[in-house]
Design an enzyme around this catalytic site. Structure first.
Site: not given
Ligand code: NAP
Ligand code: GCO
Length: 266
Positions: A147, A160
């Site tokens: 990501s 996250y």
């Protein structure tokens, strides 16, 4: 071998975690169109059945299995069953993941652990299960879906970002430890992609205007659009194929340029 042969996945067995919809489905479709047999998993039987029908409608040979990537025993049984039925797994895509958007000091340790468990421990468990077969076969490809948050932080995504930062380093470590066995482990780092995971960030406001976060991302992305799962298909086929046999430990960002751009002067 022609250059197109190098991108062929004919005869390969690819396992895509979380391949029922979103980015995972697009990656599964891409690898299937390149010739691979697609194995995918998820936690929900109805979504698995719908995805199976979708793959079939797209002309992709695919089979879904209900398996939670955090359950080491279930994963071991899953990989053993796939190996018996389809042969050794050649390509593993660690795509399954969740996000919880909560200010860190409002997040419980249990919520933090759940994100780390799925987004980081899951790829570890899956990779540990498939690497022995790849070693025996003499080659393998592991692709971890990282990501932008493998590189940057923002408010409310502490768990996250921690998981995705760890996944970047797990990618580099698998590359280091198993490179001698002709296993390449790389990452794909999507930017902001229009999927169910980001739907809350793109919802129209009551007055019909764009979500503020939507406008923010468009302002920060040189491409001036959200990515689509289809934007990731080429990178997935490249990293899954012989075309990337000397690429190892690399995170390939597919982000419309957002990581390169500081933002327009006010
Ligand atoms: P999504 O639409 O929420 O899909 C997530 C997938 O993961 C679903 O198929 C889900 O299936 C599966 N999953 C979740 N937990 C699981 C578990 N414990 N075991 C097995 N499967 C599980 O997300 P997405 O946007 O497609 O994202 C896919 C990956 O890309 C994630 O790792 C995400 O962090 C990453 N990513 C997304 C973006 C973006 O902007 N969308 C950007 C960068 C990275 P079930 O719920 O049916 O199990
Ligand atoms: C968020 C988004 C991002 C994307 C992606 C960006 O809340 O900021 O969900 O985290 O999912 O990871 O690369």
């Amino acid at each position: 071998m022609t250059i197109l042969d190098r991108f062929s996945l004919e005869g390969k067995v690819a396992l895509v975690t979380g391949g029922c919809y979103g980015i995972g489905y697009a990656i599964g479709k891409a690898l299937g169109q390149a010739g691979a047999t697609i194995i995918f998993n998820g936690r929900n039987q109805q979504r698995l059945e719908k995805a199976g029908a979708d793959y079939e409608a797209d002309g992709i040979q695919a089979k879904g299995f209900q398996c939670d990537v955090t359950d080491e025993r279930a994963v071991t049984d899953f990989v053993d069953e796939v190996s018996r039925e389809f042969g050794t797994i050649d390509i593993l895509v660690n795509n399954a993941g969740i996000i919880k958007r909560t200010p860190m000091c409002d997040m419980s340790a249990e919520e933090f652990r759940q994100v780390i468990d799925i987004d980081l421990n899951g790829p570890f468990i899956m990779s540990k299960a498939v690497i022995p077969g790849m070693i025996k076969k003499g080659h393998g490809k592991i692709i971890n879906v990282c990501s932008m948050m493998s590189e940057l932080g923002r408010e409310t995504v502490s768990a996250y970002a921690a998981a995705k930062g760890g996944l970047k380093m797990l990618t580099k470590n698998i590359a280091s430890e198993y490179g001698p066995y002709h296993i390449q482990c790389n990452g794909i780092g999507p930017g902001y992609i229009a999927t169910p995971q980001t739907a809350p960030l793109r919802e129209r406001q009551e007055d019909g205007s764009r979500h503020p976060f939507d406008s923010f991302i468009l302002s920060k992305t040189p491409a001036k659009r959200w990515g689509t799962p289809e934007d990731l298909m080429g990178a997935a086929v490249f990293l899954a194929s012989d075309a990337s046999n000397f690429v190892n430990g690399h995170i390939l960002y597919v982000d419309g340029g957002i990581l390169a751009y500081i933002g327009r002067q006010p």
